[in-house]
Scaffold this active site. Structure first.
Site, PDB file in Angstrom:
ATOM      1  N   SER A  40     118.135 120.403 -46.785  1.00 53.52           N
ATOM      2  CA  SER A  40     118.445 119.043 -47.221  1.00 53.52           C
ATOM      3  C   SER A  40     117.430 118.064 -46.649  1.00 53.52           C
ATOM      4  CB  SER A  40     119.851 118.641 -46.763  1.00 53.52           C
ATOM      5  OG  SER A  40     120.831 119.444 -47.389  1.00 53.52           O
ATOM      6  N   ALA A  67     120.828 115.149 -59.908  1.00 45.51           N
ATOM      7  CA  ALA A  67     121.844 115.351 -60.933  1.00 45.51           C
ATOM      8  C   ALA A  67     122.187 114.022 -61.605  1.00 45.51           C
ATOM      9  CB  ALA A  67     123.090 115.964 -60.304  1.00 45.51           C
TER      10      ALA A  67
END
Length: 209
Positions: A40, A67
């Site tokens: 991450s 997304a």
């Protein structure tokens, strides 16, 4: 988890629309050997997962997928080739917690309404959505574009922070202007305190059975 202490400023080099996501490639000064697929990285406050990484120009070029929900709720929808981003690697056990606990989950967008030089510091005033303003308190912490900052003052849905010259120099804040939208993450402690207060008020209002 992150701390809101920016460790590099990266640059978006490509944006590609795929079937269900938008893939972004970002150049950074990070050592590519230290970035694993699936790691991450907070990109201007947005926690994104590394899906590709390779050496490039003495650093790393990594790819992340944004997304539709991320594009709808953050400034990621506005990122283009050349956009500079505040970067932070995920917190590791034993790392110094120099800022505050940051999740990388953006709560909303704040708009810069004032930029003013105050001596050697620079004051930014932000307007935030009404549903988030109740979580922001004077002397409390906020994460703005991935940067842990202390709230200087609050008036209604407007709050201010003071940035020192070092912060302006090593982040993207030197580029920010009135009208810019900024990724905002409220302090997780403020969220839980507010939730506990709401639960307590609800319990007191409920008549005994």
């Amino acid at each position: 988890m992150f701390t809101g202490i920016v460790t590099d400023v990266g640059t978006v080099v490509s944006v590609v629309e795929r079937e269900t996501v938008r893939r972004l490639e970002i150049d950074s000064a990070y050592d590519p050997a230290g970035i694993a697929i699936g790691a991450s990285i907070a990109c201007s406050g947005v926690c994104l997962t590394v899906v590709e990484v390779r050496p490039h120009a003495g650093g790393a070029r990594f790819a992340v997928d944004a997304a539709p929900e991320t594009l709808a709720l953050t400034t990621a929808a506005d990122w283009r080739a050349g956009t500079r981003l505040n970067l932070e690697r995920a917190l590791r056990i034993g790392d110094e917690l120099g800022g505050h606990i940051v999740s990388g989950h953006v709560d909303g967008l704040a708009e810069i309404v004032v930029r003013e030089e105050v001596g050697e510091a620079t004051r930014f005033d932000f307007r935030v959505p009404a549903q988030l303003s109740r979580f922001i308190a004077e002397k409390g912490s906020v994460c703005l574009d991935g940067t842990s900052l202390t709230v200087n003052a609050v008036t209604g849905d407007v709050f201010s922070v003071l940035l020192i010259p070092h912060t302006l120099a090593v982040t993207t804040w030197g580029e920010r202007r009135v009208g810019d939208r900024i990724n905002l993450e409220i302090d997780v402690m403020a969220r839980y305190v507010a939730r506990l207060a709401e639960a307590g008020a609800a319990a007191q209002a409920t008549p005994p059975a």
